[in-house]
Scaffold this motif. Structure first.
Motif, PDB file in Angstrom:
ATOM      1  N   ASN A  90     -36.693  76.765 -56.174  1.00  0.00           N
ATOM      2  CA  ASN A  90     -35.318  76.051 -55.519  1.00  0.00           C
ATOM      3  C   ASN A  90     -34.775  76.897 -54.444  1.00  0.00           C
ATOM      4  N   LEU A  91     -34.737  78.439 -54.719  1.00  0.00           N
ATOM      5  CA  LEU A  91     -34.105  79.232 -53.889  1.00  0.00           C
ATOM      6  C   LEU A  91     -34.761  79.520 -52.785  1.00  0.00           C
ATOM      7  N   GLU A  92     -36.193  79.366 -52.795  1.00  0.00           N
ATOM      8  CA  GLU A  92     -36.974  79.392 -51.663  1.00  0.00           C
ATOM      9  C   GLU A  92     -36.695  77.995 -50.776  1.00  0.00           C
ATOM     10  N   ILE A  93     -36.493  77.069 -51.399  1.00  0.00           N
ATOM     11  CA  ILE A  93     -36.468  75.733 -50.605  1.00  0.00           C
ATOM     12  C   ILE A  93     -35.234  75.701 -49.906  1.00  0.00           C
ATOM     13  N   ASN A  94     -34.231  75.878 -50.519  1.00  0.00           N
ATOM     14  CA  ASN A  94     -32.849  76.181 -49.823  1.00  0.00           C
ATOM     15  C   ASN A  94     -32.874  77.261 -48.839  1.00  0.00           C
ATOM     16  N   ASN A  95     -33.438  78.308 -48.887  1.00  0.00           N
ATOM     17  CA  ASN A  95     -33.457  79.290 -47.932  1.00  0.00           C
ATOM     18  C   ASN A  95     -34.100  78.650 -46.546  1.00  0.00           C
ATOM     19  N   TRP A  96     -35.201  77.808 -47.044  1.00  0.00           N
ATOM     20  CA  TRP A  96     -35.830  77.261 -45.551  1.00  0.00           C
ATOM     21  C   TRP A  96     -34.832  76.250 -44.991  1.00  0.00           C
ATOM     22  N   ARG A  97     -34.026  75.445 -45.885  1.00  0.00           N
ATOM     23  CA  ARG A  97     -33.188  74.506 -45.361  1.00  0.00           C
ATOM     24  C   ARG A  97     -32.005  75.040 -44.640  1.00  0.00           C
ATOM     25  N   ILE A  98     -31.722  76.410 -45.203  1.00  0.00           N
ATOM     26  CA  ILE A  98     -30.711  77.031 -44.208  1.00  0.00           C
ATOM     27  C   ILE A  98     -31.102  77.538 -42.986  1.00  0.00           C
ATOM     28  N   LYS A  99     -32.538  78.033 -43.033  1.00  0.00           N
ATOM     29  CA  LYS A  99     -33.037  78.666 -41.612  1.00  0.00           C
ATOM     30  C   LYS A  99     -33.204  77.408 -40.807  1.00  0.00           C
ATOM     31  N   LEU A 100     -33.545  76.108 -41.138  1.00  0.00           N
ATOM     32  CA  LEU A 100     -33.831  75.189 -40.257  1.00  0.00           C
ATOM     33  C   LEU A 100     -32.596  74.560 -39.699  1.00  0.00           C
ATOM     34  N   THR A 101     -31.338  74.439 -40.640  1.00  0.00           N
ATOM     35  CA  THR A 101     -30.359  73.998 -40.355  1.00  0.00           C
ATOM     36  C   THR A 101     -29.541  74.966 -39.170  1.00  0.00           C
ATOM     37  N   GLU A 102     -29.590  76.354 -39.433  1.00  0.00           N
ATOM     38  CA  GLU A 102     -29.261  77.027 -38.323  1.00  0.00           C
ATOM     39  C   GLU A 102     -30.037  76.936 -37.018  1.00  0.00           C
ATOM     40  N   LEU A 103     -31.222  76.849 -37.229  1.00  0.00           N
ATOM     41  CA  LEU A 103     -31.901  76.501 -36.023  1.00  0.00           C
ATOM     42  C   LEU A 103     -31.523  75.335 -35.107  1.00  0.00           C
ATOM     43  N   ALA A 104     -31.529  74.201 -36.003  1.00  0.00           N
ATOM     44  CA  ALA A 104     -31.017  73.045 -35.234  1.00  0.00           C
ATOM     45  C   ALA A 104     -29.692  72.988 -34.949  1.00  0.00           C
ATOM     46  N   LEU A 105     -28.633  73.840 -35.353  1.00  0.00           N
ATOM     47  CA  LEU A 105     -27.299  73.979 -34.904  1.00  0.00           C
ATOM     48  C   LEU A 105     -27.263  74.677 -33.613  1.00  0.00           C
ATOM     49  N   ASP A 106     -28.171  76.002 -33.525  1.00  0.00           N
ATOM     50  CA  ASP A 106     -28.147  77.024 -32.194  1.00  0.00           C
ATOM     51  C   ASP A 106     -28.996  76.026 -31.323  1.00  0.00           C
ATOM     52  N   LEU A 107     -29.872  75.167 -31.575  1.00  0.00           N
ATOM     53  CA  LEU A 107     -30.442  74.285 -30.313  1.00  0.00           C
ATOM     54  C   LEU A 107     -29.534  73.368 -29.958  1.00  0.00           C
ATOM     55  N   GLU A 108     -28.505  72.883 -30.856  1.00  0.00           N
ATOM     56  CA  GLU A 108     -27.519  71.962 -30.101  1.00  0.00           C
ATOM     57  C   GLU A 108     -26.677  72.537 -29.386  1.00  0.00           C
ATOM     58  N   GLY A 109     -26.394  73.849 -29.650  1.00  0.00           N
ATOM     59  CA  GLY A 109     -25.326  74.448 -28.918  1.00  0.00           C
ATOM     60  C   GLY A 109     -26.040  75.318 -27.214  1.00  0.00           C
ATOM     61  N   ILE A 110     -27.386  75.021 -27.029  1.00  0.00           N
ATOM     62  CA  ILE A 110     -27.747  75.313 -26.060  1.00  0.00           C
ATOM     63  C   ILE A 110     -27.616  74.228 -24.862  1.00  0.00           C
ATOM     64  N   SER A 111     -26.918  74.480 -23.793  1.00  0.00           N
ATOM     65  CA  SER A 111     -26.656  73.735 -22.630  1.00  0.00           C
ATOM     66  C   SER A 111     -27.493  73.759 -21.439  1.00  0.00           C
ATOM     67  N   ASP A 112     -28.343  74.806 -21.291  1.00  0.00           N
ATOM     68  CA  ASP A 112     -29.384  74.794 -20.311  1.00  0.00           C
ATOM     69  C   ASP A 112     -30.786  74.699 -20.606  1.00  0.00           C
ATOM     70  N   ASN A 113     -31.428  73.469 -20.734  1.00  0.00           N
ATOM     71  CA  ASN A 113     -32.673  73.178 -21.220  1.00  0.00           C
ATOM     72  C   ASN A 113     -33.713  73.923 -20.587  1.00  0.00           C
ATOM     73  N   GLN A 114     -33.425  74.384 -19.199  1.00  0.00           N
ATOM     74  CA  GLN A 114     -34.645  74.909 -18.593  1.00  0.00           C
ATOM     75  C   GLN A 114     -34.615  76.530 -18.695  1.00  0.00           C
ATOM     76  N   SER A 115     -33.605  77.009 -19.020  1.00  0.00           N
ATOM     77  CA  SER A 115     -33.546  78.588 -18.914  1.00  0.00           C
ATOM     78  C   SER A 115     -34.619  79.261 -19.659  1.00  0.00           C
ATOM     79  N   LEU A 116     -34.735  80.320 -19.343  1.00  0.00           N
ATOM     80  CA  LEU A 116     -35.816  81.438 -20.115  1.00  0.00           C
ATOM     81  C   LEU A 116     -35.386  81.503 -21.607  1.00  0.00           C
ATOM     82  N   GLU A 117     -34.211  81.601 -21.556  1.00  0.00           N
ATOM     83  CA  GLU A 117     -33.563  81.643 -23.041  1.00  0.00           C
ATOM     84  C   GLU A 117     -33.890  80.739 -23.922  1.00  0.00           C
ATOM     85  N   SER A 118     -33.750  79.519 -23.531  1.00  0.00           N
ATOM     86  CA  SER A 118     -33.787  78.102 -24.194  1.00  0.00           C
ATOM     87  C   SER A 118     -35.416  78.350 -24.323  1.00  0.00           C
ATOM     88  N   LYS A 119     -36.099  78.079 -23.585  1.00  0.00           N
ATOM     89  CA  LYS A 119     -37.731  78.116 -23.573  1.00  0.00           C
ATOM     90  C   LYS A 119     -38.090  79.003 -24.751  1.00  0.00           C
TER      91      LYS A 119
END
Length: 237
Positions: A122-151
């Motif tokens: 259960n701990l490993e499952i929730n750790n993956w859920r945390i990691k993917l949630t953070e990734l999704a939130l970070d991606l939602e905060g990217i404004s420039d879809n074509q920047s090197l950083e975004s790619k």
């Protein structure tokens, strides 16, 4: 194996057969599987007598070659610790066999491969859920879809998301180039999302967020709040 790789392969195997300390050689990777491209290299694992281990890279007839040399007890332990090494021994071809140990390693690897990965806690499952949630939130905060950083970030997000998918579904995680073939019959929706992502261009961020949420959907969705157990680790002082 086409002529371009066969010539280099024959030279390498001949050289390895002349090394007295080498007791066995495993050939693995894209060329061994017949999936080579123009940029493929030749990959070998060798068992050796003694206690030392080493590796080297070289160019043979224009083909990059990478060989790792270790005693059989090292490889035996590595099968348990590193699933990529385990998969190599499970799928690879023995091309030099001076001792039974190389076949024993392959048999053990095949047994481990067939059993599949352990179920996540259960701990490993929730750790993956945390990691993917953070990734999704970070991606939602990217404004420039074509920047090197975004790619760069999108590439990291795809890798992490697919590793999570394989972990959630008790599947062995292969290198990125082989992942679509592993998924296509397992999850056609995810396979379509990966295909869309590779050809989307301007909508990469939106598509990877959709991909992440699809993976999370079957595992409780995004994790908004979690107070899990504290995990203690020893640190050097």
């Amino acid at each position: 194996m086409n002529v371009k790789f066969k010539e280099a392969y024959d030279i390498v195997v001949s050289e390895l057969s002349e090394m007295k300390e080498v007791t066995g050689v495993l050939f693995f990777g894209s060329v061994q599987r017949g999936e080579e491209t123009e940029t493929s290299d030749l990959d070998f694992y060798a068992t050796v007598s003694g206690k030392e281990g080493w590796n080297y890279k070289k160019i043979v007839k224009g083909i990059p070659v990478e060989i790792y040399f270790f005693p059989s007890n090292y490889w035996n332990n590595a099968l348990q610790r590193n699933h990529q090494i385990m998969i190599a021994f499970a799928e690879g071809t023995v091309v030099l066999n001076r001792h039974i140990e190389i076949n024993e390693l392959c048999n053990k690897a095949r047994s481990l491969f067939e059993k599949g990965p352990k179920s996540l806690t259960n701990l490993e499952i929730n750790n993956w859920r945390i990691k993917l949630t953070e990734l999704a939130l970070d991606l939602e905060g990217i404004s420039d879809n074509q920047s090197l950083e975004s790619k760069v970030y999108i590439g990291i997000a795809v890798s992490e998301a697919l590793q999570a998918y394989f972990a959630f579904n008790k599947m062995w995680y292969h290198k990125l180039g082989r992942i679509p073939e592993s998924i296509i019959n397992q999850d056609r929706v995810l396979s379509k999302l990966i295909s869309d992502l590779s050809s989307s261009g301007e909508n990469d961020i939106e598509n990877i967020i959709t991909l992440i949420d699809h993976i999370l959907q079957s595992n409780g969705g995004r994790l908004e709040e979690y107070n899990g157990p504290r995990v203690s680790v020893e640190v050097d002082t």
